[in-house]
Design an enzyme around this catalytic site. Structure first.
Site, short mmCIF file in Angstrom:
data_model
loop_
_atom_site.label_atom_id
_atom_site.label_comp_id
_atom_site.label_asym_id
_atom_site.label_seq_id
_atom_site.Cartn_x
_atom_site.Cartn_y
_atom_site.Cartn_z
CB ILE A 17 -0.97 0.04 1.20
CG1 ILE A 17 -0.21 0.04 2.53
CG2 ILE A 17 -1.94 -1.13 1.13
CD1 ILE A 17 -1.12 0.27 3.73
CE LYS B 124 -0.47 -2.00 21.88
NZ LYS B 124 -1.66 -2.88 22.01
CE LYS C 243 -4.00 0.97 12.87
NZ LYS C 243 -4.29 0.40 11.52
CG LEU D 194 -6.83 -14.07 23.47
CD1 LEU D 194 -7.96 -14.77 24.21
CD2 LEU D 194 -5.55 -14.13 24.29
N GLY D 195 -4.13 -15.22 19.84
CA GLY D 195 -3.71 -16.15 18.81
C GLY D 195 -3.39 -15.53 17.47
CB VAL E 283 1.31 -11.59 24.62
CG1 VAL E 283 -0.12 -11.82 25.14
CG2 VAL E 283 2.31 -11.80 25.73
NE ARG F 92 7.71 -4.75 25.02
CZ ARG F 92 7.09 -5.64 24.26
NH1 ARG F 92 7.80 -6.47 23.51
NH2 ARG F 92 5.78 -5.71 24.23
CD GLU G 155 5.35 -2.60 26.33
OE1 GLU G 155 4.98 -3.63 25.73
OE2 GLU G 155 6.00 -2.63 27.39
#
Length: 326
Positions: A34, A101, A113, A140-141, A146, A231, A234
């Protein structure tokens, strides 16, 4: 059409979707980036899409802190290119996949974003069509989750690394996230920012403990948990709304509408966008962050010691808010 610049990801999803009846004959895998508007122009001329789901983003917070030019070229300028070609080719609906975020961002990724949300808002006003944003937390996943990191660390015998004992995040499953994004696409009528009901936040430390126990092991005996420190970029707690946003439930009980998510564009938005593009070409990290703060005034990157650093002229501490159940 499934479009991405990573050929392995496109290969995998293409062969998965080919197993679905009535899909294989109409499915078109496209390798494209893009960040290259001419390539997007050619693709849209060939396929004439009516609906666009825009999920192409760099999303790892620490990596984008180290590589802000990449965050901007992909998350901001790439979104800009995609919206321009969507407008030029009469795309009827456009859905940006955003993130919690982007709310009061403290990271380059989050601010990029949020800038993408502003671009969708601008395109919606120009087109008078349902060009919308869907904002949610961790899945999740999903790739980069994480959970996958913890699974590998457990398989390797530990330790599991957690940045901070009080680090909390919102989570939902892949099927739930996909279904709600599709619902939001249908609900959109203008320039809404939809926020998915993520439930209560989960402490990452508790998630790590649960995964160890579910693996049939014991914390401290079989697998240790170590804390590595926050980090860059964060936050301990993510937010789904700002204090200035009013929100109501949509016709779908799991989807909110943030009514005042974007009150308007910052002054000289277009000029700032052009200047940001020039700074990325020079890989000028300091200027990138300064210009990003002008586009996203609520962006407040922390210094190494955790204090708030301002690159621009905007003042004021970050606002804290949380998702209130109704």
């Amino acid at each position: 059409m499934i479009l991405g610049h990573g050929e392995n990801s496109i290969f995998d999803i293409y062969h998965e979707l080919k197993q679905v009846p009535d899909v294989a004959t109409v499915l078109n895998p496209v390798i494209a980036d893009i960040r290259f508007p001419e390539r997007l122009q050619a693709v849209f001329e060939e396929y004439q899409p009516e609906i666009v789901f825009h999920a192409a983003a760099h999303k790892h917070v620490p990596l984008m802190e180290l590589n802000p030019a990449e965050a901007i070229t992909n998350n901001v300028l790439g979104t800009h290119h995609l919206l321009n070609v969507a407008l030029a080719h009469d795309v009827q609906r456009f859905v940006l996949i955003s993130t919690d975020k982007a709310v009061n961002p403290t990271s380059v990724m989050g601010a990029s974003k949020r800038a993408a949300e502003l671009l969708v808002y601008k395109a919606a006003h120009k087109s008078k069509r349902p060009y919308v944003t869907v904002r949610f937390g961790n899945v999740l996943g999903s790739r980069g989750s994480v959970v996958l990191t913890f699974e590998k660390q457990i398989a390797d015998g530990g330790p599991i690394t957690v940045t901070h004992p009080e680090m909390c995040r919102f989570f939902m499953t892949i099927p739930e996230a996909v279904q709600l994004v599709l619902q939001a696409a249908v609900l959109g009528s203008g320039n809404e920012v939809f926020v998915l009901d993520m439930g209560d936040p989960v402490r990452i430390y508790d998630l790590a403990k649960d995964m160890i126990i579910l693996s049939g092991l014991q914390v401290g005996r079989d697998i240790d948990i170590t804390f590595t420190g926050k980090r860059p970029g964060e936050k301990l707690f993510e937010e789904l709304f700002t204090q200035s946003e009013t929100y109501v439930r949509s016709p779908h009980e799991k989807i909110f509408i943030a009514a005042d998510a974007i009150p308007g564009l910052p002054p000289s938005f277009e000029e700032g966008l052009r200047a940001l593009e020039e700074a990325t070409e020079r890989n000028d990290k300091h200027t990138i962050k300064a210009l990003l703060q002008r586009l996203v005034p609520e962006y407040q990157p922390p210094d190494v010691d955790g204090s708030i650093h301002r690159y621009g002229e905007v003042e004021g501490p970050p606002r804290e808010s949380s998702l209130a159940a109704s």
